[in-house]
Motif scaffolding. Sequence first.
Motif, PDB file in Angstrom:
ATOM      1  N   SER A 232       0.844  -1.198   0.000  1.00 56.77           N
ATOM      2  CA  SER A 232       0.000   0.000   0.000  1.00 56.77           C
ATOM      3  C   SER A 232       0.877   1.246   0.000  1.00 56.77           C
ATOM      4  O   SER A 232       2.023   1.228   0.456  1.00 56.77           O
ATOM      5  N   VAL A 233       0.341   2.330  -0.524  1.00 57.86           N
ATOM      6  CA  VAL A 233       1.070   3.601  -0.623  1.00 57.86           C
ATOM      7  C   VAL A 233       0.665   4.487   0.551  1.00 57.86           C
ATOM      8  O   VAL A 233      -0.526   4.586   0.875  1.00 57.86           O
ATOM      9  N   PRO A 234       1.621   5.136   1.217  1.00 56.29           N
ATOM     10  CA  PRO A 234       1.256   6.008   2.345  1.00 56.29           C
ATOM     11  C   PRO A 234       0.351   7.156   1.904  1.00 56.29           C
ATOM     12  O   PRO A 234       0.508   7.702   0.809  1.00 56.29           O
ATOM     13  N   VAL A 235      -0.590   7.502   2.744  1.00 47.76           N
ATOM     14  CA  VAL A 235      -1.505   8.605   2.451  1.00 47.76           C
ATOM     15  C   VAL A 235      -0.825   9.912   2.846  1.00 47.76           C
ATOM     16  O   VAL A 235      -0.477  10.122   4.015  1.00 47.76           O
ATOM     17  N   ILE A 236      -0.614  10.781   1.871  1.00 44.31           N
ATOM     18  CA  ILE A 236       0.038  12.064   2.122  1.00 44.31           C
ATOM     19  C   ILE A 236      -0.722  13.165   1.391  1.00 44.31           C
ATOM     20  O   ILE A 236      -1.518  12.891   0.493  1.00 44.31           O
ATOM     21  N   LYS A 237      -0.455  14.397   1.785  1.00 38.02           N
ATOM     22  CA  LYS A 237      -0.966  15.555   1.056  1.00 38.02           C
ATOM     23  C   LYS A 237       0.219  16.185   0.334  1.00 38.02           C
ATOM     24  O   LYS A 237       0.988  16.941   0.931  1.00 38.02           O
ATOM     25  N   PRO A 238       0.419  15.880  -0.953  1.00 40.11           N
ATOM     26  CA  PRO A 238       1.640  16.305  -1.632  1.00 40.11           C
ATOM     27  C   PRO A 238       1.703  17.812  -1.864  1.00 40.11           C
ATOM     28  O   PRO A 238       0.703  18.460  -2.142  1.00 40.11           O
ATOM     29  N   VAL A 239       2.923  18.326  -1.754  1.00 41.89           N
ATOM     30  CA  VAL A 239       3.198  19.703  -2.146  1.00 41.89           C
ATOM     31  C   VAL A 239       3.427  19.770  -3.647  1.00 41.89           C
ATOM     32  O   VAL A 239       2.973  20.684  -4.332  1.00 41.89           O
ATOM     33  N   SER A 240       4.144  18.775  -4.184  1.00 42.87           N
ATOM     34  CA  SER A 240       4.397  18.649  -5.617  1.00 42.87           C
ATOM     35  C   SER A 240       4.715  17.189  -5.905  1.00 42.87           C
ATOM     36  O   SER A 240       5.458  16.554  -5.161  1.00 42.87           O
ATOM     37  N   THR A 241       4.150  16.653  -6.995  1.00 45.63           N
ATOM     38  CA  THR A 241       4.427  15.254  -7.354  1.00 45.63           C
ATOM     39  C   THR A 241       5.595  15.137  -8.332  1.00 45.63           C
ATOM     40  O   THR A 241       5.915  14.027  -8.769  1.00 45.63           O
ATOM     41  N   ILE A 242       6.244  16.259  -8.669  1.00 43.43           N
ATOM     42  CA  ILE A 242       7.395  16.212  -9.582  1.00 43.43           C
ATOM     43  C   ILE A 242       8.508  15.382  -8.950  1.00 43.43           C
ATOM     44  O   ILE A 242       8.893  15.618  -7.808  1.00 43.43           O
ATOM     45  N   GLY A 243       8.999  14.407  -9.681  1.00 38.76           N
ATOM     46  CA  GLY A 243      10.109  13.588  -9.211  1.00 38.76           C
ATOM     47  C   GLY A 243       9.709  12.367  -8.408  1.00 38.76           C
ATOM     48  O   GLY A 243      10.580  11.608  -7.964  1.00 38.76           O
ATOM     49  N   ALA A 244       8.402  12.130  -8.220  1.00 47.22           N
ATOM     50  CA  ALA A 244       7.978  10.981  -7.403  1.00 47.22           C
ATOM     51  C   ALA A 244       8.453   9.661  -8.016  1.00 47.22           C
ATOM     52  O   ALA A 244       9.087   8.838  -7.347  1.00 47.22           O
ATOM     53  N   GLY A 245       8.152   9.444  -9.295  1.00 41.79           N
ATOM     54  CA  GLY A 245       8.582   8.214  -9.953  1.00 41.79           C
ATOM     55  C   GLY A 245      10.092   8.105 -10.055  1.00 41.79           C
ATOM     56  O   GLY A 245      10.663   7.010  -9.915  1.00 41.79           O
ATOM     57  N   ASP A 246      10.752   9.235 -10.286  1.00 38.55           N
ATOM     58  CA  ASP A 246      12.219   9.246 -10.405  1.00 38.55           C
ATOM     59  C   ASP A 246      12.868   8.784  -9.102  1.00 38.55           C
ATOM     60  O   ASP A 246      13.874   8.065  -9.110  1.00 38.55           O
ATOM     61  N   ASN A 247      12.288   9.187  -7.992  1.00 42.44           N
ATOM     62  CA  ASN A 247      12.854   8.812  -6.709  1.00 42.44           C
ATOM     63  C   ASN A 247      12.410   7.432  -6.259  1.00 42.44           C
ATOM     64  O   ASN A 247      13.115   6.779  -5.484  1.00 42.44           O
ATOM     65  N   PHE A 248      11.289   6.956  -6.759  1.00 46.84           N
ATOM     66  CA  PHE A 248      10.971   5.535  -6.600  1.00 46.84           C
ATOM     67  C   PHE A 248      12.106   4.719  -7.234  1.00 46.84           C
ATOM     68  O   PHE A 248      12.588   3.746  -6.648  1.00 46.84           O
TER      69      PHE A 248
END
Length: 307
Positions: A232-248
Amino acid sequence: MRIFTFGETVYDIIFKDSQPIAGKAGGSMLNTSVSLGRLGLNVNFVSDMGKDTIGDNILDFLTDNGVSVSYIERYANRKTAIAIAILNERNDAAYTFYKDFPENRLSELKLDFKEGDIVLFGSFFAITENLRPALFQFLNRAREEGCIIIYDPNFRKPHLHELEMLKPLIIENIGLSDLVRGSDEDFNLIFGANNASEVFEILMKKGCGSLIYTANRNDVLMMTQDHIVVKSVPVIKPVSTIGAGDNFNAGIIMTLVHNEISKKKMKHLPVKIMENILENGTSFAAEVCMSYDNYISREFASRYNNK
């Protein structure tokens, strides 16, 4: 273990509510590289940019963050690419790019791969016509030398009208790879696939035996010929999703390095390692979403540096 990341260099200017709020060195593989550098790993960024002030600043930034810039080609009388990223109400980004590249790119670079190296490539960079000859040669050499090759297609709607021309290149990239990490949106646009099982079947037919399938705020899944692991993915309130996949991707690579996974071991990963990959990947992605940075913070990286 050495890491080679192949990707485009851009300077991201981020807008929210019609106002510029941040400027960052960017590009999918650059983002991954900076996070890996902050983790103290041996990462070599393979890219190109203009010989201009922005390019100089990005090189300094990469060096300051532990990323080798020995394999970056620079072009005289050319400008480094700019990306305008506009965040919507969910803080997801839509991009407009401004690029100034020569006809032949990366044609002068020489790379010396060794068994045990890890290669990451993807995004539109991996299917760009004037990069293809050099990139294809590099990937084939890496495969012959026994490197682990990871592919992130990162395919988006603005290129959908080109899919008929680009799809054979994406399939070719999959066939060169040991692991493909992509989103549900990627695979739906490329193959019309609606779930991970459909995607994994396609990958197996193309010659790749490992898949990581992300679905935004839904569960993330890893499939190999031996096992299926779901997290499962943690529930967060993102400020920006830029770079999420890159850092995965950075989380994946760090896990492989810390566990000394070879190309041979990649074919039969134990469940514990797969769980660790997903844990680190989701953790890294969530960390990046909590700021306007495209990479994990140094403080966050310090938690892993001595593991």
